[in-house]
Design an enzyme around this catalytic site. Sequence first.
Site, mmCIF file in Angstrom:
data_model
loop_
_atom_site.group_PDB
_atom_site.id
_atom_site.type_symbol
_atom_site.label_atom_id
_atom_site.label_comp_id
_atom_site.label_asym_id
_atom_site.label_seq_id
_atom_site.Cartn_x
_atom_site.Cartn_y
_atom_site.Cartn_z
ATOM 1 N N ASP A 142 0.836 -1.206 0.000
ATOM 2 C CA ASP A 142 0.000 0.000 0.000
ATOM 3 C C ASP A 142 0.866 1.250 0.000
ATOM 4 O O ASP A 142 2.094 1.175 0.153
ATOM 5 C CB ASP A 142 -0.963 0.006 1.200
ATOM 6 C CG ASP A 142 -0.344 -0.523 2.487
ATOM 7 O OD1 ASP A 142 0.898 -0.505 2.603
ATOM 8 O OD2 ASP A 142 -1.090 -0.941 3.386
ATOM 9 N N ASP B 159 -8.006 -2.708 14.154
ATOM 10 C CA ASP B 159 -9.389 -2.919 13.712
ATOM 11 C C ASP B 159 -9.510 -4.107 12.771
ATOM 12 O O ASP B 159 -10.550 -4.304 12.145
ATOM 13 C CB ASP B 159 -9.936 -1.641 13.050
ATOM 14 C CG ASP B 159 -9.154 -1.236 11.797
ATOM 15 O OD1 ASP B 159 -8.209 -1.955 11.402
ATOM 16 O OD2 ASP B 159 -9.487 -0.200 11.189
ATOM 17 N N HIS C 143 -7.684 -4.628 9.991
ATOM 18 C CA HIS C 143 -7.363 -4.401 8.572
ATOM 19 C C HIS C 143 -6.092 -5.134 8.155
ATOM 20 O O HIS C 143 -5.208 -5.387 8.972
ATOM 21 C CB HIS C 143 -7.275 -2.898 8.226
ATOM 22 C CG HIS C 143 -6.112 -2.157 8.807
ATOM 23 N ND1 HIS C 143 -6.252 -0.968 9.490
ATOM 24 C CD2 HIS C 143 -4.776 -2.395 8.795
ATOM 25 C CE1 HIS C 143 -5.062 -0.527 9.853
ATOM 26 N NE2 HIS C 143 -4.152 -1.383 9.444
ATOM 27 N N GLU D 3 -9.879 -1.475 5.234
ATOM 28 C CA GLU D 3 -10.522 -1.214 6.518
ATOM 29 C C GLU D 3 -11.794 -2.055 6.643
ATOM 30 O O GLU D 3 -12.279 -2.599 5.645
ATOM 31 C CB GLU D 3 -10.854 0.289 6.614
ATOM 32 C CG GLU D 3 -9.626 1.206 6.586
ATOM 33 C CD GLU D 3 -8.865 1.228 7.918
ATOM 34 O OE1 GLU D 3 -8.861 0.220 8.647
ATOM 35 O OE2 GLU D 3 -8.245 2.284 8.212
HETATM 36 C C1 F6R Z 1 1.296 -1.500 6.246
HETATM 37 C C2 F6R Z 1 -0.075 -1.983 6.275
HETATM 38 C C3 F6R Z 1 -0.878 -2.031 7.533
HETATM 39 C C4 F6R Z 1 -0.076 -2.402 8.766
HETATM 40 C C5 F6R Z 1 -0.972 -2.391 9.991
HETATM 41 C C6 F6R Z 1 -0.196 -2.696 11.263
HETATM 42 O O1 F6R Z 1 1.836 -1.594 4.943
HETATM 43 O O2 F6R Z 1 -0.573 -2.323 5.260
HETATM 44 O O3 F6R Z 1 -1.911 -2.984 7.361
HETATM 45 O O4 F6R Z 1 0.487 -3.659 8.592
HETATM 46 O O5 F6R Z 1 -1.582 -1.145 10.110
HETATM 47 O O6 F6R Z 1 0.739 -1.700 11.479
HETATM 48 P P1 F6R Z 1 1.903 -1.878 12.550
HETATM 49 O O7 F6R Z 1 2.719 -3.032 12.081
HETATM 50 O O8 F6R Z 1 2.655 -0.601 12.530
HETATM 51 O O9 F6R Z 1 1.217 -2.157 13.850
#
Ligand code: F6R
Length: 262
Positions: A67, A138, A140, A145
């Site tokens: 992303d 959440d 995702h 989301e």
């Molecule tokens: C990042 C991404 C997000 C993160 C998620 C967890 O490229 O796609 O889905 O993996 O928000 O973030 P962290 O690892 O910082 O807790």
Amino acid sequence: MEVVIVGSPEEAGRLAGGAITSLLANKPGAVLGVATGSSPLPVYADLGRRRQAGELSFAAARAFLLDEYVGLPAGHPQSYRAFIASELEARVDFAPGAVQGPDVADDSEGIPAACERYDADIAAAGGVDIQVLGIGTDGHIGFNEPGSSLGSRTRLKTLTARTRADNARFFAAPEEVPRHVVTQGIGTILDARHIVLLAFGSAKAPAVAAAVEGPVTAMVPASALQLHRHVTVVVDHPAAADLQLAGYYRETYTAKPSWQGL
Ligand code: F6R
């Protein structure tokens, strides 16, 4: 779905790094799917160590980002392209141009066409062999989301207030976190041949339990991983705290035949 409960993020990094090393040994031109955020950092550190020790090479490999934020100036340190450049590319030996992210520049083609092209580029590269994933509090994955279509492809999404608050720690001020992102869809992610999801810390425990043991629902995008044939969920003890079958996962992993790998 295999759940591996480890003692520390470093141990998780070694495990996932080992799986990527075996992949590259068997398939030097492998395609890696890379996430940003804090969860994959131990994996990227492990890959850097293995590269220094001459245990692996990414020279013929490719990588695709999961992303990207929309609206950050090019080269912004919190852009996911810059993050992967410093946390992974700088530590290993990808060839120039081998790492690709979604094109979020507001060019004449427009974001929807760039998203379609991104999915086509991943397919043309042969598809992702190992996708490294984190999970949001959440539920995702990528930036899909809650409410995201389980069959979605790469597209523009709006971050929830919760995700923007979770990610504010990377920015000077909370209002600097972009509202929009381009993310691989859940369907795009499920096309990967092997998915390794990492989660650490107690804040992730409810999302991990809902993803692994709850119903498959768009309200918990990571629950779609239950439909995939090869998913490894690597969590530390705090992130595993809400798993009903934690004892069984531990027994299974301890008794695992060594030939099985991850
Ligand atoms: C990042 C991404 C997000 C993160 C998620 C967890 O490229 O796609 O889905 O993996 O928000 O973030 P962290 O690892 O910082 O807790």
